[in-house]
Motif scaffolding. Structure first.
Motif, mmCIF file in Angstrom:
data_model
loop_
_atom_site.group_PDB
_atom_site.id
_atom_site.type_symbol
_atom_site.label_atom_id
_atom_site.label_comp_id
_atom_site.label_asym_id
_atom_site.label_seq_id
_atom_site.Cartn_x
_atom_site.Cartn_y
_atom_site.Cartn_z
ATOM 1 N N GLY A 90 0.497 12.900 5.747
ATOM 2 C CA GLY A 90 0.263 12.665 4.317
ATOM 3 C C GLY A 90 1.225 13.464 3.454
ATOM 4 O O GLY A 90 1.828 12.939 2.514
ATOM 5 N N PHE B 61 -10.819 5.981 3.740
ATOM 6 C CA PHE B 61 -11.444 4.774 4.280
ATOM 7 C C PHE B 61 -12.913 5.056 4.553
ATOM 8 O O PHE B 61 -13.266 6.092 5.108
ATOM 9 N N ALA C 139 0.733 4.228 -2.741
ATOM 10 C CA ALA C 139 0.551 5.645 -2.395
ATOM 11 C C ALA C 139 1.663 6.483 -3.021
ATOM 12 O O ALA C 139 1.407 7.557 -3.582
ATOM 13 N N PRO D 285 0.806 -1.229 0.000
ATOM 14 C CA PRO D 285 0.000 0.000 0.000
ATOM 15 C C PRO D 285 0.840 1.282 0.000
ATOM 16 O O PRO D 285 0.491 2.242 -0.687
ATOM 17 N N ASP D 286 1.954 1.293 0.754
ATOM 18 C CA ASP D 286 2.746 2.525 0.786
ATOM 19 C C ASP D 286 3.427 2.781 -0.558
ATOM 20 O O ASP D 286 3.606 3.934 -0.961
ATOM 21 N N ARG E 70 -6.118 7.309 -1.023
ATOM 22 C CA ARG E 70 -7.413 6.698 -0.756
ATOM 23 C C ARG E 70 -7.942 7.135 0.601
ATOM 24 O O ARG E 70 -7.193 7.444 1.510
ATOM 25 N N ARG F 268 -10.446 6.573 9.453
ATOM 26 C CA ARG F 268 -9.319 6.141 10.283
ATOM 27 C C ARG F 268 -8.367 7.297 10.520
ATOM 28 O O ARG F 268 -7.269 7.327 9.982
ATOM 29 N N PRO F 269 -8.774 8.287 11.329
ATOM 30 C CA PRO F 269 -7.844 9.375 11.639
ATOM 31 C C PRO F 269 -6.768 8.871 12.595
ATOM 32 O O PRO F 269 -6.888 7.773 13.153
ATOM 33 N N PHE F 270 -5.705 9.656 12.768
ATOM 34 C CA PHE F 270 -4.743 9.396 13.843
ATOM 35 C C PHE F 270 -5.257 10.184 15.043
ATOM 36 O O PHE F 270 -4.979 11.381 15.169
ATOM 37 N N PRO F 271 -6.038 9.556 15.927
ATOM 38 C CA PRO F 271 -6.846 10.335 16.873
ATOM 39 C C PRO F 271 -6.063 11.218 17.844
ATOM 40 O O PRO F 271 -6.500 12.311 18.164
ATOM 41 N N ARG G 174 -6.174 14.342 4.225
ATOM 42 C CA ARG G 174 -4.957 13.568 4.427
ATOM 43 C C ARG G 174 -4.541 12.854 3.142
ATOM 44 O O ARG G 174 -3.369 12.814 2.792
#
Ligand SMILES: Nc1ncnc2c1ncn2[C@@H]1O[C@H](COP(=O)(O)OP(=O)(O)OP(=O)(O)O)[C@@H](O)[C@H]1O
Ligand SMILES: [Mg+2]
Lengths: 324, 242
Positions: free
Chosen positions: B103, B85, B77, B73-74, B83, B89-92, B150
């Motif tokens: 990003g 989700f 990217a 995936p990386d 992409r 799926r944030p980095f909370p 992101r």
């Protein structure tokens, strides 16, 4: 931010002046406190920043200690070469464990179990390496404790105090700087959500491996200090599971993933442990388990009331206080 | 127009269930293509196959002439596919700005440069005022916007959007549509989007691909899809009723 700076400045000044104010006993407690702050910082890079739980960090302490001590005992060459050797050995070990774990998608608790297994395996291995003393221990020749020989790390408590003080300040500065780099951002992204990090181009495997290797290498330097400060190494002690646990209490209680958390945690925890021991001894009770019980209770209290740790709680309180 | 993305006879099963079955379609460079179909049709699975999260059992996926099969995936990217989700799926624990900076760090080595790029994306998505908030504290519409921000910060050639309008109010949908149209016009960004909000799909897409039970049942321009009896029977009719 301002709170952090004020706190940092005060700690720095107090730390520099300490040997001139403290008794020998207090100094020895400070040395142990700073040692736990140092290794706590090293562990925090892997767990607090990159989110990879290690419960076997005593392994890197032991490997570093034995690498540098072995070199010194057999060749007389001091830590100026022993320390790089220790780092190399630990980095290779960390890379091996990380590679195995991350390659085969061993995650979370299972990865932590893997780190315990390797630490235990290494302990048993060193019990049987007879050239390094096996379970009977390895002893460094003790020089005069009055002189100061930084190259060979031979000297008295004040020298050792300043060495561990500088190491702790340096690793704290390194942590601060790392969090602001590309790598630091990528570690935190992996900690928060590895799949989402991968989707924005973070090479997760390599980035996690770097965290383990750096953490292992830095922890090994803590091991070198340990070897030359205590001058005796026993596999049963240095690789002990209880040490792996004790090493991570300070960052957990102080605040994982923060720059000052491990430091604050260690400066709270170690003196408290010592105080408990003193009180217990004063009462005429001999029970080695009491300190563990006190740490355990404290851990539960902190996790219950301040799940983020003491340091984040303090900074939030200060921020709130200023707004009012 | 040349095809930026070619999905060619791709299949993927989960324990006997054929989630995606011999699906093929193309996305032209600079175009906006919609991927629609009922729940469980295999749309998100298609995205995961393109983004490299899943590996196809058979078939090929090519991006800018190069096969993506076997890439991580990386790497995909880095090749230029961003992409979002469906389940955000944030980095909370990180701030909104830090989320987007991660990003942007794909294209910028220096954090300061990445932050500047992130701030530009944030103002484009009207998140600038929330830049210092923790991502975990955002409302769902803001989290959806953050997903887009992101992904956009990686400066992709192709953006995969998985239901970024779901849960948004009509005015917010219009705002998102306007942002996407603007990006497409001004930067030439190619978009493949999964969407249940038909108003947005019809407003945005030049071409629509319809999946049902993992199979491609129709493909064509919006008007043709809207009047396609198979599509109405299996999806649009049921949407209209629901
Ligand atoms: N990782 C997985 N493991 C097992 N089954 C899966 C997996 N991912 C998807 N599926 C199954 O594949 C089918 C297609 O799922 P998918 O998520 O692609 O549908 P979708 O078209 O995106 O639906 P929705 O509109 O509800 O998002 C479903 O039956 C789903 O349960
Ligand atoms: Mg879906």
């Amino acid at each position: 931010m301002i709170a952090a700076r004020a706190m940092g400045g005060a700690l720095l000044l107090a730390g520099l002046a300490a040997p001139w104010l403290a008794s020998e006993y207090v100094l020895s407690v400070l040395i142990v406190s700073l040692w736990f702050a140092y290794v706590g910082q090293a562990w925090n890079i892997m767990m607090g920043f990159a989110g990879q739980l290690s419960l076997g960090h005593a392994m890197y302490v032991g490997l570093g200690a034995y690498a540098a001590a072995g070199l010194f005992v057999f060749t007389g060459i001091g830590p100026w070469l022993g320390a790089p050797l220790a780092v190399i050995v630990a980095v290779i070990a960390g890379a091996g464990i990380g590679w195995l774990g991350f390659r085969f998608q061993v995650k979370g608790v299972y990865f932590a179990l893997l780190t315990i297994a390797f630490a235990e395996f290494t302990r048993i291995l060193f019990d049987h390496i007879t050239v390094l003393g096996g379970s009977g221990g390895l002893f460094l020749p003790v020089g005069q404790r009055s002189g100061v020989d930084l190259i060979n790390l031979r000297g008295g408590p004040v020298m050792f105090y300043y060495v561990i003080f500088v190491m702790t300040v340096a690793i704290t500065a390194l942590s601060w700087a790392l969090l602001r780099t590309r790598l630091g951002y990528q570690w935190q992204a992996i900690r928060e959500d590895a799949e989402a990090a991968e989707a924005v181009g973070v090479p997760v495997f390599r980035t996690k491996l770097l965290a383990v290797m750096l953490s292992a290498g830095l922890t090994a330097l803590g091991g070198v200090f340990f070897a030359f400060y205590y001058n005796t190494l026993f596999p049963e002690q240095i690789f002990a599971k209880s040490r792996s646990i004790e090493m991570i209490l300070a960052p957990i209680i102080g605040g994982m993933g923060t720059v000052l958390g491990p430091l604050v945690g260690a400066l709270l925890l170690t003196p408290l442990g010592e105080l408990t021991m003193a009180v217990i001894a004063g009462l005429g009770v001999t029970n080695a388990g009491v300190r563990q019980v006190v740490f355990g209770v404290l851990l539960i209290l902190v996790l219950w009331f301040l799940p983020q740790g003491v340091w984040p709680w303090l900074t939030q309180r200060w921020a709130k206080g200023r707004r009012q | 127009m040349t095809d930026l993305l070619v999905v060619d006879g791709v299949s993927r099963s989960f324990r006997g269930l054929r989630a995606v079955s011999e699906v093929g379609f193309t996305v032209p460079e600079g175009g906006i293509v919609g991927l629609i179909g009922p729940n469980g049709a295999g749309k998100t699975t298609c995205f995961n196959l393109i983004a490299g999260v899943l590996r196809p059992d058979q078939g090929d996926i090519r991006f800018a002439g190069r096969s993506l099969i076997g890439l991580r995936p990386d790497q995909i990217a880095a090749a230029g596919i961003g992409r979002t989700f469906q389940i955000v799926r944030p980095f909370p624990e990180l701030t909104v700005r830090q989320n987007v900076t991660v990003g942007a760090l794909l294209r910028h080595r220096r954090v300061a440069d990445a932050e500047a790029a992130a701030d530009a994306v944030l103002s484009r998505l009207e998140l600038a005022t929330k830049a210092d908030r923790h991502a975990g504290s955002l409302t769902l519409p803001d989290r959806k916007r953050l997903e887009v921000a992101r992904a956009l910060a990686t400066n992709p050639r192709l953006l995969l959007l998985d239901e970024v309008m779901a849960g948004l109010r009509p005015t917010e949908i219009d705002a998102m549509v306007a942002i996407l149209v603007d990006l497409n016009r001004t930067t030439g960004l190619t978009i493949l989007l999964i969407e249940h909000v038909m108003r947005a799909v019809m407003a945005l897409c030049q071409h629509i691909v319809v999946l049902h039970h993992g199979e491609l049942i129709a493909a064509g321009p919006p008007a043709a899809i809207q009047s396609n009896p198979t599509v109405i029977g299996s999806y649009l009719g049921e949407e209209a009723l629901g």
